[in-house]
Design a protein around this motif. Structure first.
Motif, PDB file in Angstrom:
ATOM      1  N   GLN B 121       0.832  -1.210   0.000  1.00  0.00           N
ATOM      2  CA  GLN B 121       0.000   0.000   0.000  1.00  0.00           C
ATOM      3  C   GLN B 121       0.861   1.252   0.000  1.00  0.00           C
ATOM      4  N   LEU B 122       2.020   1.184   0.662  1.00  0.00           N
ATOM      5  CA  LEU B 122       2.955   2.312   0.599  1.00  0.00           C
ATOM      6  C   LEU B 122       3.475   2.451  -0.826  1.00  0.00           C
ATOM      7  N   GLY B 250      -0.142   2.721  17.399  1.00  0.00           N
ATOM      8  CA  GLY B 250       0.287   3.249  16.110  1.00  0.00           C
ATOM      9  C   GLY B 250       0.717   4.701  16.233  1.00  0.00           C
ATOM     10  N   PHE B 251      -0.081   5.500  16.956  1.00  0.00           N
ATOM     11  CA  PHE B 251       0.261   6.919  17.106  1.00  0.00           C
ATOM     12  C   PHE B 251       1.561   7.099  17.891  1.00  0.00           C
ATOM     13  N   VAL B 273       5.674   2.445   8.523  1.00  0.00           N
ATOM     14  CA  VAL B 273       5.911   1.010   8.753  1.00  0.00           C
ATOM     15  C   VAL B 273       6.050   0.747  10.254  1.00  0.00           C
ATOM     16  N   LEU B 274       6.826   1.598  10.933  1.00  0.00           N
ATOM     17  CA  LEU B 274       7.007   1.433  12.382  1.00  0.00           C
ATOM     18  C   LEU B 274       5.661   1.526  13.097  1.00  0.00           C
ATOM     19  N   ALA B 275       4.832   2.485  12.676  1.00  0.00           N
ATOM     20  CA  ALA B 275       3.517   2.670  13.301  1.00  0.00           C
ATOM     21  C   ALA B 275       2.648   1.434  13.091  1.00  0.00           C
ATOM     22  N   VAL B 276       2.684   0.881  11.872  1.00  0.00           N
ATOM     23  CA  VAL B 276       1.813  -0.274  11.582  1.00  0.00           C
ATOM     24  C   VAL B 276       2.324  -1.525  12.298  1.00  0.00           C
ATOM     25  N   ILE B 277       3.647  -1.656  12.408  1.00  0.00           N
ATOM     26  CA  ILE B 277       4.198  -2.786  13.168  1.00  0.00           C
ATOM     27  C   ILE B 277       3.722  -2.695  14.623  1.00  0.00           C
ATOM     28  N   ILE B 319      -3.662   1.170   8.854  1.00  0.00           N
ATOM     29  CA  ILE B 319      -2.887   1.343   7.617  1.00  0.00           C
ATOM     30  C   ILE B 319      -3.384   2.558   6.827  1.00  0.00           C
ATOM     31  N   PRO B 320      -4.702   2.657   6.534  1.00  0.00           N
ATOM     32  CA  PRO B 320      -5.158   3.858   5.806  1.00  0.00           C
ATOM     33  C   PRO B 320      -4.886   5.138   6.587  1.00  0.00           C
TER      34      PRO B 320
END
Lengths: 104, 332
Positions: B121-122, B250-251, B273-277, B319-320
């Motif tokens: 998506q990125l 995530g934040f 990516v770090l936030a989604v991990i 993710i969005p």
């Protein structure tokens, strides 16, 4: 050419499989059989075969043939003290006739 | 703000999410559709190997010191996420501490499928990111599982007055490293660094990635719908935690990522990516490790919270959300 032996059956969570088989061998049993299992009990439906992301909810059934009741009881007691409190696990025993001449 | 909403809605229409919802819908209608377990295992192996390979290739061509701060951030996040659950979820009425901490451990640990979902998506959004960010996976995963097991064990031994049982950390680390997900990822990284896998990467791994990912999303959707039943049997707080926690985590991670961006020039895509991990919760390796590490915790609570709500929230909302934020910061 047959002999009376004890069949100990253990139905447990799959994640315990390796620990249980090690315990069984360490206790002195000569062998065991492991099968995938599914079913329902006091800790809810636990099944094998449906798509499951982790195997945490699958079961195995382990059968052990022992020559003496004492060995079967020893294995049961070890399992009881280590795993009964926190895991889905049942054990039962029956006397069976082993058809092959084999030292259990 | 309206720009952000447009970007957010555009992200919501991505095929990844569509397949996930499709899986939820068919499973909720009691469909007989079954995807064999072995296929699921193969697909996650394939996706993580591919991610590892691209990460390894990127590490080979990058300065190793760039990796240090993001890796440190990942470790800190893994630990902090568990501590948050210890001081929030565990304090709620009717919640047992081991259940809460195990849930925190699973939410601190990382999901391979969510990681696999964010990267294409990125790419589609044309947001650049360092491909090695995927290799941050174990840096967050292992500390989270270790912290959860240590916190729960300390609590249990204090309560029972049995202080002789010391928690052995190394076996937990070893088990996490030996898990199928981390093994596949690290194997990919090692092959990416040590060999030149570009030909097989370009001709095989890269073209098949999105197709396999979409099938995995259907499986994750079906799994989420099935685990809802498990979650219904435990306190509602777990469902509420599972909805809020991925967004909050995530934040936290996105903020840390932006700080590193200011310091070292870590990309904003990398911060996503770090936030989604951080937002993701483990579905493959985490549950068996926790089941063995905290036997008294109720697996219906943590697996239900993670698989039924945590993962869908991470994929469908986080993710969005973070891609939308990144696009806004990049001034699009």
């Amino acid at each position: 050419m047959s002999q009376q032996v004890w069949k100990l059956v253990i139905v447990a969570e799959e994640i315990l499989s390796k620990k249980l088989t090690k315990l069984i061998k360490d206790a002195g049993a000569t062998g065991y059989t492991v099968m995938a299992a599914g079913g329902e009990g006091s800790r809810n439906v636990r099944s094998t075969g449906e798509p499951s992301v982790s195997h945490t909810l699958s079961n195995v059934k382990i059968e052990v043939l022992t020559g003496t009741r004492e060995l079967a009881d020893k294995i049961t007691h070890l399992i009881e003290s280590k795993y009964y409190a926190d895991y889905s696990i049942i054990t039962y025993i029956s006397q069976v006739e082993a058809l092959r001449d084999h030292k259990f | 703000m309206s720009d952000f909403l447009t970007l957010f809605i555009k992200q919501l229409q991505s095929p990844t999410l569509g397949f996930l919802i499709g899986g939820v819908v068919v499973a909720s209608f009691g469909s007989q559709l079954a995807i064999p377990d072995s296929i699921y295992r193969f697909i996650t192996f394939f996706l993580l190997l591919k991610i590892g390979l691209s990460g390894g290739i990127a590490i080979r061509n990058s300065n190793f010191s760039e990796v240090l701060l993001p890796a440190l951030a990942a470790v800190v996040l893994g630990i902090v996420i568990v501590l948050i659950s210890r001081y929030t979820l565990a304090r709620l009425p009717g919640i047992k501490l081991p259940d809460a901490v195990a849930t925190g451990g699973l939410f601190g640990a990382v999901s391979g499928s969510t990681l696999a979902a964010v990267l294409p998506q990125l790419d589609s959004a044309k947001i650049p990111y360092e491909a090695w960010t995927a290799a941050l996976y174990p840096f967050m995963d292992i500390p989270a599982l270790v912290t959860a097991i240590v916190v729960a064990s300390v609590y249990i031994s204090k309560r029972t007055g049995n202080t002789s049982d010391k928690v052995e950390i190394w076996p937990i680390v070893k088990e996490s490293l030996q898990s199928s997900a981390v093994t596949a990822l690290l194997l990919g990284v090692a092959l990416g660094i040590a060999t030149k896998p570009e030909p097989v990467y370009e001709s095989f791994f890269s073209p098949l990635f999105r197709g396999f990912l979409s099938i995995l999303m259907i499986i994750m959707g079906m799994e989420a719908a099935q685990r809802m039943n498990e979650l219904r049997k435990v306190a509602q707080w777990f469902a509420i935690y599972a909805f809020i926690a991925p967004i909050l985590h995530g934040f936290l991670a996105f903020g840390l990522g932006l700080v590193i961006h200011k310091i070292t020039g870590f990309s904003i895509g990398g911060a996503v990516v770090l936030a989604v991990i951080a937002a993701s919760s483990s579905d493959i390796s985490g549950p068996p490790t926790l089941r063995a590490g905290i036997p008294s915790a109720n697996p219906s609570a943590y697996i239900g919270a993670s698989t039924a709500i945590g993962t869908p929230v991470a994929i469908a909302i986080c993710i969005p959300l973070f891609i939308g934020l990144a696009e806004m910061m990049l001034g699009r």
